[in-house]
Design an enzyme around this catalytic site. Sequence first.
Site, mmCIF file in Angstrom:
data_model
loop_
_atom_site.group_PDB
_atom_site.id
_atom_site.type_symbol
_atom_site.label_atom_id
_atom_site.label_comp_id
_atom_site.label_asym_id
_atom_site.label_seq_id
_atom_site.Cartn_x
_atom_site.Cartn_y
_atom_site.Cartn_z
ATOM 1 N N HIS A 117 5.885 -8.797 0.065
ATOM 2 C CA HIS A 117 5.059 -9.733 -0.561
ATOM 3 C C HIS A 117 5.800 -10.632 -0.422
ATOM 4 O O HIS A 117 6.805 -10.328 -1.706
ATOM 5 C CB HIS A 117 4.453 -9.355 -1.290
ATOM 6 C CG HIS A 117 2.770 -8.076 -0.536
ATOM 7 N ND1 HIS A 117 2.843 -8.124 0.787
ATOM 8 C CD2 HIS A 117 1.687 -7.374 -1.246
ATOM 9 C CE1 HIS A 117 1.978 -6.384 0.545
ATOM 10 N NE2 HIS A 117 1.451 -6.483 -0.100
ATOM 11 N N ASN B 26 6.537 -4.433 -1.243
ATOM 12 C CA ASN B 26 4.954 -3.830 -1.981
ATOM 13 C C ASN B 26 4.876 -2.460 -2.114
ATOM 14 O O ASN B 26 4.276 -1.887 -2.269
ATOM 15 C CB ASN B 26 4.276 -4.969 -1.100
ATOM 16 C CG ASN B 26 4.621 -4.578 0.554
ATOM 17 O OD1 ASN B 26 5.575 -5.042 1.142
ATOM 18 N ND2 ASN B 26 3.309 -3.948 1.105
ATOM 19 N N ARG C 245 -4.993 17.982 9.142
ATOM 20 C CA ARG C 245 -4.533 17.208 9.936
ATOM 21 C C ARG C 245 -2.957 17.826 10.411
ATOM 22 O O ARG C 245 -1.746 18.354 10.546
ATOM 23 C CB ARG C 245 -4.691 16.031 10.388
ATOM 24 C CG ARG C 245 -4.131 16.067 11.778
ATOM 25 C CD ARG C 245 -5.294 14.369 12.331
ATOM 26 N NE ARG C 245 -5.319 13.223 11.316
ATOM 27 C CZ ARG C 245 -4.866 12.625 10.900
ATOM 28 N NH1 ARG C 245 -3.057 12.878 11.543
ATOM 29 N NH2 ARG C 245 -5.284 11.899 9.346
ATOM 30 N N SER C 246 -2.270 17.494 8.912
ATOM 31 C CA SER C 246 -0.510 17.556 8.722
ATOM 32 C C SER C 246 -0.841 18.813 8.255
ATOM 33 O O SER C 246 0.475 18.902 7.723
ATOM 34 C CB SER C 246 -0.296 15.982 8.164
ATOM 35 O OG SER C 246 -0.477 15.144 8.037
ATOM 36 N N GLN D 24 1.304 -11.650 2.247
ATOM 37 C CA GLN D 24 1.883 -10.393 2.661
ATOM 38 C C GLN D 24 1.954 -9.979 3.492
ATOM 39 O O GLN D 24 1.873 -10.179 4.441
ATOM 40 C CB GLN D 24 0.625 -10.115 2.189
ATOM 41 C CG GLN D 24 0.155 -10.353 0.219
ATOM 42 C CD GLN D 24 -1.080 -10.327 -0.457
ATOM 43 O OE1 GLN D 24 -2.000 -10.521 -0.960
ATOM 44 N NE2 GLN D 24 -1.484 -8.654 -0.028
ATOM 45 N N GLY E 178 1.730 9.876 4.409
ATOM 46 C CA GLY E 178 1.485 8.653 4.570
ATOM 47 C C GLY E 178 2.843 7.639 3.992
ATOM 48 O O GLY E 178 4.100 8.431 2.938
ATOM 49 N N CYS F 263 -0.431 -3.985 -5.131
ATOM 50 C CA CYS F 263 1.189 -3.889 -5.116
ATOM 51 C C CYS F 263 1.427 -5.758 -5.761
ATOM 52 O O CYS F 263 1.740 -6.271 -6.220
ATOM 53 C CB CYS F 263 1.379 -4.210 -3.372
ATOM 54 S SG CYS F 263 0.432 -4.426 -2.800
HETATM 55 C C1 11C Z 1 -2.638 -4.937 0.905
HETATM 56 N N1 11C Z 1 -2.457 -5.091 -1.238
HETATM 57 O O1 11C Z 1 -1.625 -5.820 1.099
HETATM 58 C C2 11C Z 1 -2.861 -4.040 0.123
HETATM 59 C C3 11C Z 1 -3.237 -2.849 0.241
HETATM 60 O O2 11C Z 1 -5.562 -1.508 -3.264
HETATM 61 O O3 11C Z 1 -4.144 -0.715 -3.377
HETATM 62 C C4 11C Z 1 -2.782 -2.071 -1.249
HETATM 63 C C5 11C Z 1 -4.435 -1.468 -1.899
HETATM 64 C C6 11C Z 1 -4.444 -1.053 -2.859
HETATM 65 O O4 11C Z 1 -3.300 -4.553 2.090
#
Ligand code: 11C
Length: 344
Positions: free
Chosen positions: A248, A322, A39-40, A155, A12, A128
Amino acid sequence: KQYKVAVVGATGAVGQKIIQYLEEEPFQIETIKPLSSKRSAGKTMKFKGEEVTIEEATPDSFNDIDIAFFSAGGSISERLAQEAVKSGAIVVDNTSAFRMDENVPLVVPEVNEADVKKHQGIIANPNCSTIQMVVALKPIQEAFGLKRVIVSTYQAVSGAGLSAQDELTEQTKQYLNGEEMVANILPAGSDKKHYPIAFNALPQIDVFDDNGYTKEELKMINETKKIMHEPDLHVAATCVRLPVFTSHSESVYIETDKTDVTVNDIKEVLKSGEGLILEDDPSTQSYPTPLSAADKKEVFVGRVRQDLDTTNGFHLWVVSDNLVKGAAWNTVQIAQSLVKNGLV
Ligand code: 11C
């Protein structure tokens, strides 16, 4: 000591970055075990020039592992994190599965590193948008106390994963070609309606709670209080998604406890804040932006101003990558804190 580490979600966006930072040897690594879905599994990846095979993550994957990084979504963490702990590993979890559990420390090393000592097997990495805000708030809290925080976010789509980034690319092409934009993911993959993000702003990140706030907003509110050890701090958040790929940005309004604080006092403490860079000079149009912060490990602050009506009120512009400080780098820093404190 040399450590054996596993990375669940190795293919990921965040998993790949965790592996990239582990290659920099934040502590000594004997072996790395990349884990993924079926899958990977079987594919290979490089770690410090050597080829390593990706394996399927199962309950038996963690025998002999010292530190297991989890970044494959909440349901995988719920299914496998305790199994990893039972096998003797310490889990650093990058999902929201355990963050508000009172037995799980929620850690940003610049803010509450000592909390790692209270771990019972799992340590959580915050959301994040929360991480970058608390790094900026910490030196202000320490010097002047905090009464209230009101944040509005701007964001990036990378917070919603690689598929959301692809959606922005495709919609941008569609719009510029005069075609209809196709929306399948944002604002939230699991919600009923989808809206285009290209050339747009979506005031919804994650799904809604019964109280009208989104889950992202509630994460910012609840996680901030937990990390800063201030259950009574007043925090309000409005989270908005923009057509930005990485980093962000946040407009943060704060009120300090002390009433005789000047804007220069705020800038001085921000300058010496750990993991923080003050980039603030209107005379040279200096301020951080998502592009200037991308790929950097620090949190950047600019546009520091005193409120014109409230003397203990200040406005800040806070920007950070982020996927880096907001995810992979903070996760690796937590592991570094465990090593430094002799907890692993
Ligand atoms: C976003 N902050 O920007 C979220 C992603 O709880 O770790 C991170 C989701 C998390 O969509």
